[in-house]
Design a protein around this motif. Structure first.
Motif, PDB file in Angstrom:
ATOM      1  N   GLU A   6      -0.143   6.110   2.375  1.00 58.91           N
ATOM      2  CA  GLU A   6       1.238   6.349   2.113  1.00 58.91           C
ATOM      3  C   GLU A   6       2.440   5.628   3.070  1.00 58.91           C
ATOM      4  O   GLU A   6       2.867   5.046   2.835  1.00 58.91           O
ATOM      5  N   ASP A   7       0.928   4.425   4.536  1.00 56.55           N
ATOM      6  CA  ASP A   7       2.162   3.912   5.869  1.00 56.55           C
ATOM      7  C   ASP A   7       1.590   2.405   5.386  1.00 56.55           C
ATOM      8  O   ASP A   7       1.610   1.523   5.987  1.00 56.55           O
ATOM      9  N   VAL A   8       1.260   2.754   4.666  1.00 55.68           N
ATOM     10  CA  VAL A   8       0.368   0.898   3.780  1.00 55.68           C
ATOM     11  C   VAL A   8       1.472  -0.005   2.677  1.00 55.68           C
ATOM     12  O   VAL A   8       1.270   0.208   1.892  1.00 55.68           O
ATOM     13  N   GLY A  30      -1.162   5.483  -2.493  1.00 54.78           N
ATOM     14  CA  GLY A  30      -0.049   5.779  -2.311  1.00 54.78           C
ATOM     15  C   GLY A  30       0.372   4.341  -0.906  1.00 54.78           C
ATOM     16  O   GLY A  30       1.484   4.231  -0.924  1.00 54.78           O
ATOM     17  N   GLY A  31      -0.237   3.152  -1.601  1.00 54.44           N
ATOM     18  CA  GLY A  31       0.409   2.106  -0.733  1.00 54.44           C
ATOM     19  C   GLY A  31       1.292   1.508  -1.837  1.00 54.44           C
ATOM     20  O   GLY A  31       1.571   2.364  -3.281  1.00 54.44           O
TER      21      GLY A  31
ATOM     22  N   MET C 183     -13.998   6.004   2.194  1.00 58.38           N
ATOM     23  CA  MET C 183     -12.482   5.272   3.274  1.00 58.38           C
ATOM     24  C   MET C 183     -11.238   5.675   3.234  1.00 58.38           C
ATOM     25  O   MET C 183     -10.437   5.919   3.903  1.00 58.38           O
ATOM     26  N   LEU C 184     -10.794   6.542   1.426  1.00 57.66           N
ATOM     27  CA  LEU C 184      -9.285   5.830   1.443  1.00 57.66           C
ATOM     28  C   LEU C 184      -9.075   7.636   2.518  1.00 57.66           C
ATOM     29  O   LEU C 184      -8.242   7.976   2.829  1.00 57.66           O
ATOM     30  N   ALA C 185     -10.313   8.971   1.871  1.00 59.46           N
ATOM     31  CA  ALA C 185      -9.496   9.445   2.733  1.00 59.46           C
ATOM     32  C   ALA C 185     -10.104   9.790   4.298  1.00 59.46           C
ATOM     33  O   ALA C 185      -9.795  10.944   4.991  1.00 59.46           O
ATOM     34  N   LEU C 186     -10.843   8.912   4.477  1.00 61.66           N
ATOM     35  CA  LEU C 186     -11.083   8.768   5.996  1.00 61.66           C
ATOM     36  C   LEU C 186      -9.890   8.077   7.117  1.00 61.66           C
ATOM     37  O   LEU C 186      -9.846   8.391   7.598  1.00 61.66           O
ATOM     38  N   TYR C 187      -9.033   7.425   5.959  1.00 59.06           N
ATOM     39  CA  TYR C 187      -8.406   6.413   6.430  1.00 59.06           C
ATOM     40  C   TYR C 187      -7.090   7.931   6.870  1.00 59.06           C
ATOM     41  O   TYR C 187      -6.170   7.934   7.720  1.00 59.06           O
TER      42      TYR C 187
END
Lengths: 344, 63, 402
Positions: A6-8, A30-31, C183-187
């Motif tokens: 969401e912050d990307v 969410g990007g 990777m998404l979950a880690l971010y």
């Protein structure tokens, strides 16, 4: 509920299915993906997909869903200035443009990273950023042709087969690389370039064959198609026609586990001493077993075999066209996934 | 999954291949029209005023 | 050089291909991947002895490449003591990845709820066959899944058997999809401090492998599910053609200009003037005749001659190579899509599948090939899990570790 990215902020400068889909994955999670579209063609090669009028543009809604669109004219000074301002604000840029086109708009990595050193710059090309073919066009068919698999997917004597799978691998690989780089940036603040190519993606999809060839280094079975009547394991990776012409596929690499049940279903004595060990089935009497399966599967229609496989929870299936598979092949569990309810 | 298309009603589309329990993928919007968010992005991301955006539009810099 | 995923610890409880290759992507970028295996035999992938009925060679390239850059612990998870070790490992981990069935995990007290309670920051990832819902718990192998997604049935000439996309291609796709999910979950976790559960099923991934056709089919184009012959294509300038030696792929738009250039490349003046092929629509409507005509022209000379002529005319085309060609393809080596790695098993450098994703400042690498079964059990028990030696002895006595 939140969104992973969401912050990307992502700038999407893509024109091919594969890369556009890659940016869509970032948007799905969410990007804020801003698609850059240009009011004047920046290059003759700029062949945007023509929208089909009057019918649902299903492709666009798959590969551009959840995105925003900004249209500007890069031929004007102010348009170019806006590009600079957008790049300065972005966390990620995703592109599949050629190097020369990017440089012409000062959207190459060197220019962009001067404005925004922390940016993650993801680019997909046809054949990678180095080497003699780095400037070949990013066409998945060309990359697939170089990968070594096309000649061996079909039956002997048949034309080479293009599957399109490489482009799909590429979509995910690029998104994976970008998010991996974002994680590194979370820890260090450092931006960088991320590269994938259709060639790499096609090779990745063919991992097992390619690695086996690299190690074994010989063998007609890697170079020429293997007839379905000559598969190495009659119970795995094999295809048999049923009575109504629908194809049965078995995936039982561990033949010891499945043999008694399968043999019974086919009216074969599990104790038959031609086939009562894995080695006999897969080596000594392999061809004989294939021919026996070929004969037995043709005694009943596909629906019969499907029922048998379902009842015995066997790792086997009857191949449907997409049409039939959507209506009744998909397990209920998977259907809920495909239709999206778990995501709402 | 099924989605509601503004022009074509209910249509079927591929869903999302990754399930996440706390930050699932979501369909917020279909493909945008070209330039659909030009004004919005210039305003809330780049800080342009409405007047400036109108000027850029009439100058043909954005659409 | 620093690694992108330095400091990320992954507990890799996976077997065969899809799960292990997902963890391999993370290991390539520097995550500390600890593969947990059953003490008896380990990952079944260790047992692969032949591929395509050919002996696998003097090193197990199937297992060792998929599990490169990883450590291995042998733990008997059926024993409560084994689970106890696992829990301590989970306390120190960022990611838990498994492609075992959910019932299997439940039986070993390794459900999401259980592990989340131990470590709320944990990203818990599974690769189920058909998704997490409903009662389907039959083994999901790649080809079976390809069969039901319809991906196979549309390939090949009409009447030919369906075509498998290649050994493990769907698993490979599920693997990278899973790696992306992690990777998404880690971010997200790094931002919020909260882990979560994620699943990338082989089935869900494979639907996307067929995406361009499936989406078209869902939109009502029934033809996209059917086999199409190369003898009758929408655009004969975008097609595979046989030459005197190997097949080539010609990729040109159906324009008058491209057709004129193709005719020049082929030295086929009569084709250029053939009234049937003068327009875009003509070439489309008469595609069967045009493909046949191009076939007979191209058949007479080897591919090298034709590619050179086509290149001179600015037409994109490629030889359709075989695996022997790709193994020595300069482009693949220069981009590190192939690389070399030292193999302990045979004490020499071997050629391996390299890195398909490049990160310029934190590139991946192939530092080691797959681990020996349980090679790191004791050292990790001491250094990472901080067990005393007598505790380790006690675990051994109970058979929790070998």
């Amino acid at each position: 509920m939140s969104n992973a990215l969401e912050d990307v902020i992502v700038l999407d400068l893509t024109r091919d299915f594969s890369t556009s889909l890659s940016a869509a994955f970032l948007a799905d999670f969410g990007g804020r993906v801003i698609r850059l579209e240009f009011l004047t063609a920046v290059d003759q090669a700029d062949h945007q997909l023509a929208p089909t009028k009057g019918t649902w543009d299903f492709e666009a809604d798959l590969i551009h869903r959840n995105k925003q669109s900004v249209a500007l004219d890069p031929a004007t000074d102010k348009g170019r200035e806006l590009l600079v301002e957008l790049t300065a604000k972005a966390d990620v840029l995703v592109t599949d443009w050629m190097m020369a086109e990017l440089a012409a708009l000062s959207l190459d990595y060197a220019s962009v990273s001067r404005i925004n050193p922390e940016i993650i710059y993801g680019r997909s090309s046809g054949f990678g950023p180095k080497g003699p073919d780095k400037d070949l066009p990013a066409i998945d068919e060309l990359a697939s042709a170089r990968t070594g698999m096309m000649p061996i997917l079909g039956q002997p004597g048949e034309p080479p087969v293009y599957t399109g799978a490489g482009a799909m691998h590429n979509s995910v690989m690029l998104a994976f690389g970008v998010v991996t780089a974002l994680i590194h940036r979370q820890a260090t603040g450092e931006g960088q370039e991320v590269d994938t190519s259709l060639f790499a993606a096609n090779m990745y999809g063919a991992s097992l064959d390619i690695q086996a060839f690299l190690a074994i280094g010989e063998g007609d079975r890697f170079i020429h198609p293997i007839s379905r009547l000559d598969v190495s394991n009659p119970m795995s990776g094999s295809l048999y026609p049923s009575k109504d012409g629908r194809w049965v596929t078995l995936t039982m690499p561990d033949t010891d586990r499945w043999w008694p049940g399968l043999a019974q279903a086919l009216g074969i004595d599990p104790e038959d001493d031609r086939f009562n060990t894995h080695d006999k089935r897969c080596e000594e009497n392999r061809l004989e077993l294939i021919h026996l399966f070929e004969e037995r599967f043709q005694t009943q229609p596909g629906s019969h075999w499907r029922q048998v496989f379902d009842e015995k929870q066997m790792s086997a299936d009857v191949i449907g066209r997409i049409a039939t598979s959507w209506s009744w092949t998909i397990p209920a569990s998977a259907r809920s996934r495909a239709w999206g309810s778990p995501f709402s | 999954m099924e989605l509601d298309h503004p022009s074509f009603g209910k249509v079927k589309s591929l869903g999302f291949p990754i399930f996440m329990s706390d930050s699932p993928a979501r369909l917020q919007s279909l493909a945008p029209c070209k330039g659909q968010h030009s004004g919005q992005v210039l305003h809330d991301l780049l800080g342009y005023s409405e007047d400036a955006i109108n000027q850029l539009t009439s100058d043909g810099v954005i659409a | 050089m620093t690694k992108a995923l330095e400091g990320i610890r992954v507990v890799d409880l996976t077997v065969w291909f899809q799960g292990p290759v997902a963890a391999q992507h993370l290991a390539d970028f520097g995550a500390d991947v600890i593969k947990v295996e059953r003490p008896k035999g380990g990952d079944q992938g260790r047992g692969v002895r032949s591929i395509k009925a050919l002996p696998i060679g003097d090193w197990n390239q199937y297992f060792l490449v998929i599990n490169r850059n990883k450590k291995s612990m042998a733990i008997d998870l059926k024993k409560p003591e084994g689970q106890e070790i696992m829990y301590r490992l989970i306390e120190k981990a960022d990611v838990f990845l498994s492609n075992m069935g959910l019932a299997w995990l439940e039986a070993r007290n390794l459900s999401y709820d259980k592990l989340k309670a131990i470590n709320p920051r944990l990203v818990y990832a599974t690769n189920t066959g058909y998704g997490r819902f409903g009662g389907v718990d039959k083994p999901a192998f790649d080809m079976t899944v390809q069969a039901i997604t319809g991906a196979m049935a549309r390939l090949g000439e009409p009447g030919q058997p369906p075509i498998y996309l290649g050994m493990g291609s769907g698993d490979a796709y599920g693997g990278i999809m899973s790696a992306l999910g992690i990777m998404l979950a880690l971010y997200q976790r790094n931002r919020t401090g909260e882990g979560q559960y994620l699943d990338a099923s082989l089935y869900g991934a494979q639907l996307f492998l067929a995406a361009p056709y499936l989406q078209s089919f869902l939109a009502g184009n029934a033809k996209s599910a059917l086999q199409h012959s190369r003898k009758m294509v929408e655009n004969p300038l975008w097609n595979v053609y046989p030459t005197a030696d190997k097949w080539i792929y010609l990729c040109a738009e159906n324009t008058d200009d491209a057709f004129a250039r193709l005719c020049r490349a082929l030295g086929a003046a009569e084709l250029a003037e053939d009234s049937r092929f003068q327009t875009v629509d003509g070439r489309r409507a008469q595609s069967e005749a045009l493909v046949a005509a191009l076939d007979s022209h191209l058949e007479v000379k080897p591919h090298g001659d034709w590619l050179e002529a086509m290149q001179a005319q600015g037409l994109a085309s490629s030889p359709i190579n075989n695996l022997a060609d790709v193994a020595k393809d300069e482009q693949a080596w220069q981009n590190a899509y192939f690389t070399k790695a030292y193999c302990e098993e045979v004490k020499r450098e071997v050629d391996v599948r390299g890195l398909p994703v490049t990160l310029s400042k934190t590139p991946g690498e192939v530092a080691t090939l797959g681990p020996q079964l349980g090679q790191d059990t004791e050292i990790l028990m001491m250094d990472l899990l901080e067990y005393e030696w007598d505790e380790i002895e006690a675990f051994k006595a109970k058979g929790a570790i070998p």
